[in-house]
Design an enzyme around this catalytic site. Structure first.
Site, PDB file in Angstrom:
ATOM      1  N   GLU A  47      43.836  44.548  41.879  1.00 41.36           N
ATOM      2  CA  GLU A  47      44.342  44.297  43.228  1.00 41.36           C
ATOM      3  C   GLU A  47      43.572  43.122  43.805  1.00 41.36           C
ATOM      4  OE1 GLU A  47      45.485  46.394  47.461  1.00 41.36           O
ATOM      5  OE2 GLU A  47      44.411  47.575  45.962  1.00 41.36           O
ATOM      6  N   CYS A 243      47.220  48.615  47.791  1.00 42.54           N
ATOM      7  CA  CYS A 243      47.777  48.570  49.147  1.00 42.54           C
ATOM      8  C   CYS A 243      48.486  47.262  49.466  1.00 42.54           C
ATOM      9  CB  CYS A 243      46.672  48.847  50.152  1.00 42.54           C
ATOM     10  SG  CYS A 243      46.029  50.536  50.075  1.00 42.54           S
ATOM     11  N   ASN A 374      53.332  52.602  46.012  1.00 43.58           N
ATOM     12  CA  ASN A 374      51.890  52.794  45.840  1.00 43.58           C
ATOM     13  C   ASN A 374      51.371  53.707  46.940  1.00 43.58           C
ATOM     14  OD1 ASN A 374      49.004  51.985  44.970  1.00 43.58           O
ATOM     15  ND2 ASN A 374      49.047  51.545  47.158  1.00 43.58           N
ATOM     16  N   GLU A 375      50.806  54.824  46.558  1.00 44.69           N
ATOM     17  CA  GLU A 375      50.193  55.766  47.510  1.00 44.69           C
ATOM     18  C   GLU A 375      51.124  56.136  48.659  1.00 44.69           C
ATOM     19  OE1 GLU A 375      46.288  54.643  48.803  1.00 44.69           O
ATOM     20  OE2 GLU A 375      45.362  55.248  46.915  1.00 44.69           O
TER      21      GLU A 375
END
Length: 656
Positions: A47, A243, A374-375
């Site tokens: 990331e 994120c 994502n998440e």
């Protein structure tokens, strides 16, 4: 008082002697493998956080090279004693909507010499004797200005320079490059561009790269950082996050199509870690996408890893705006996923296959997996995932789908998602755990009772946090790393359930981080692997092909009396590999009895990773906690050895 001290010392001595005499017997059945191990088992998660891309693995040294930051001159300082009004103007053009700004330099408006200085990303790491390649895009109606380029050290002394005169004229943008060598090593260099002579010159994409990029690719990646990844022999690389896939809002989400094609046509966005943490504000953190989706696929291929891209599912970060795309407007997002597979795997008759070929890779990248979200969590995520799954299964049934189980490995959100994802029969459930070292130690048996028939688990983000999640006090010390080593014995033991695992985050710059801990730390000149890196590297480079049983007192070794263990068989090289963690402050005598039909080589390779719990690696001492290799001798089919305090051991036994 003296007598009480002597008595206490005597009692402590007795306790230590008892511990030193403790003996644990382990039984390893090499004749009966119980589960296959995925060749992609241990991978890396990337990331763009902590200056991971710009200022990190992407080797560009110039910050804000095309003046697209919110403050067009961020990173730049105007030089000269008598700079005329309008001598430097940032203008916009309509023919480059993704990169509209450029700089107009009019030296006719200044009495003396003028220039620009760029500070780089916390300075520029410059190496003595290395070639540096400077390039620009320019446009002019009449030649008149000579460019004098310099690298200067932290005190302003010149450590490399050259000059050239742009000669071409007309309405089209031209590219020109020169190269020069650095005369001295400097970790905090700056770059200066002087404009000599009179005239008007338009500039864009002011760029400086070292010659020693990975595979010597112009405009490429920082070689030492890539080498640390390659040394892990990862089975996969997950990208681009994290994120940043979601974005603080949907306008700032990661859009892969804006990261491919010519670098000068890629659309810069603010990095969502720019203002995420008040304790680590980073207002100069942007994503230029010089490291885009093509480069991610190329990197995966270079290091022998399967690419695992993660795409936005129509949901912004739920910790921030929680913005949603209505279900009836989700087509654009689904099409992005379908088009990405075409870009990675399509033949040259397709639009996206042609673009991949134009970028230098006519052969497919052989994409096999794709992450949706994502998440993300809640019923809104499940609704959107179902839409993606239906389209992906219809068009590309061979592509495995990785789905999010949210931010935590337990709790109401997790239980809801776990149930729903199993109902949907996704291929991988992506579990994340940022927890204390104690959590990792007590959950080494997490997967022992998981459903063997359901989706595989992807341990997509894990890290032991010694202080608190997202805090500034988390350390990459041996306390964290040995807890992870213990937990991973349970992951490996359950390889029929867990198909992939990766630590997160991957990179951090010592002067530009937002989040700790991190797997690999860098400054402008050096990079090193943490103790956590050493642990996962040992798992990845000793993964084997099959899980075999290892037992202590007829039970799986999962923390009893501070001991953890797993064992694998590597049928490719006919080798038994035993991994053992002693999480005690005293040594243990271990007796390992190997059950096998054939004979065993007597010389056993022993890899030891041990340290004090607070010990860490640093830029100054990068190998303080690193593996030590020696030989131990097998006695028949039994290995007698001592397991040091707070230690991780690997024993590699050849089978004849």
């Amino acid at each position: 008082m003296m007598r009480s001290k002597l008595l206490g010392a005597f009692i402590l001595s007795c306790i230590l002697n008892v511990h030193a005499q403790e003996k644990k017997t382990f039984t390893i059945d090499a004749s009966h493998p119980i589960a296959d191990i995925s060749p992609n088992m241990w991978g890396v998660f990337f990331e763009d956080i902590n200056l991971g891309a710009d200022g990190g693995i992407y080797a560009e040294l110039i910050k804000n090279r095309s003046f697209e930051f919110a403050d067009p001159f961020m990173g730049w300082k105007k030089l000269g004693e008598n700079i005329g009004e309008g001598a430097f103007l940032v203008l916009n053009r309509k023919d480059k909507p993704n990169n509209p700004r450029f700089l107009r330099v009019n030296t006719n408006l200044s009495a003396g010499k003028v220039g620009l200085r760029n500070e780089g990303f916390r300075g520029m790491g410059v190496k003595q004797g290395l070639r540096y390649d400077f390039s620009i895009l320019y446009k002019q109606s009449t030649p008149g200005i000579t460019l004098h380029v310099q690298l200067v050290d932290s005190l302003g002394a010149i450590i490399g320079e050259s000059n050239f005169r742009p000669e071409k004229t007309g309405v089209d943008w031209q590219k020109q490059q020169i190269s020069f060598q650095a005369t001295r090593t400097e970790p905090k260099a700056k770059f200066i561009l002087w404009f000599e002579g009179k005239g008007v010159l338009d500039l864009d994409m002011i760029s400086l790269f070292p010659e020693d990029t990975w595979k010597k690719r112009p405009g490429g990646l920082r070689a030492d950082m890539v080498q640390l990844l390659a040394d892990m022999k990862p089975g996969f690389i997950r990208f681009p996050g994290g994120c940043i896939v979601e974005g603080r809002d949907l306008a700032n989400r990661f859009q892969w199509k804006k990261t491919v094609g010519p670098v000068e046509d890629r659309k810069l966005i603010i990095n969502r870690w720019n203002t995420e943490f008040k304790h680590r504000l980073t207002p100069d953190y942007y994503q230029t996408f010089g490291l885009g989706f093509f480069e991610y696929f190329q990197l995966a291929e270079d290091i022998g890893a399967e690419p695992l891209p993660i795409l936005n599912c129509g949901m912004a970060c739920q910790f921030n705006t929680a913005e949603l795309v209505p279900l009836d407007e989700l087509d654009e997002y689904v099409q992005d996923a379908l088009d990405l597979i075409a870009f990675a795997n399509g033949d040259l008759s397709t639009k996206w296959g042609q673009l991949r070929a134009a970028m230098g890779h006519p052969q497919p990248f052989n994409l096999k997996m794709l992450g949706v979200g994502n998440e993300n969590w809640g019923p809104q995520y499940i609704e959107r995932l179902e839409v993606f799954k239906k389209a992906l299964n219809a068009h590309y049934p061979e592509i495995k789908i990785v789905a999010s189980s949210g931010t935590d490995p337990e709790g109401e959100r997790f239980e809801f998602l776990n149930k729903e994802l199993r109902r949907l029969q996704v291929d991988f459930i992506d579990e994340h755990y940022y927890r204390s070292p104690d959590w990792f130690l007590t959950h080494a048996n997490r997967y022992d009772a998981y459903d063997r028939q359901g989706p595989k688990i992807f341990a997509g983000e894990y890290a032991a946090h010694t202080d608190r999640t997202a805090g500034t006090g988390n350390r990459n010390n041996w306390k964290a790393a040995i807890a992870e080593a213990a937990f991973l014995t349970g992951v490996e033991r359950n390889a029929d359930v867990v198909g992939m695992a990766s630590y997160a985050p991957l990179f951090a710059h010592v002067d530009g981080w937002q989040w700790t801990p991190d797997l690999i730390w860098v400054d402008n000149l050096q990079a090193y692997g943490t103790p956590n890196y050493q642990v996962q590297k040992l798992y990845a480079t000793n993964k084997g092909t099959d899980v075999i049983p290892i037992r202590m007192e007829n039970e799986a070794v999962s923390g009893q009396q501070g001991v953890y263990a797993s064992a694998v068989l590597d049928q490719k090289i006919n080798e038994v590999i035993i991994k053992v963690v002693n999480h005690n402050d005293y040594a243990i005598d271990g007796s390992f009895k190997i059950q096998t039909k054939g004979s065993l080589a007597q010389d056993v390779e022993h890899v030891l990773l041990a340290a004090g719990l607070e010990e860490e690696n640093t830029i100054q001492d990068p190998n303080r906690v690193s593996p030590k290799i020696d030989q131990v001798v097998l006695q028949g089919k039994t290995l007698e050895t001592q397991l040091a305090p707070y230690s991780f051991h690997i024993f590699k036994i050849k089978m004849r």
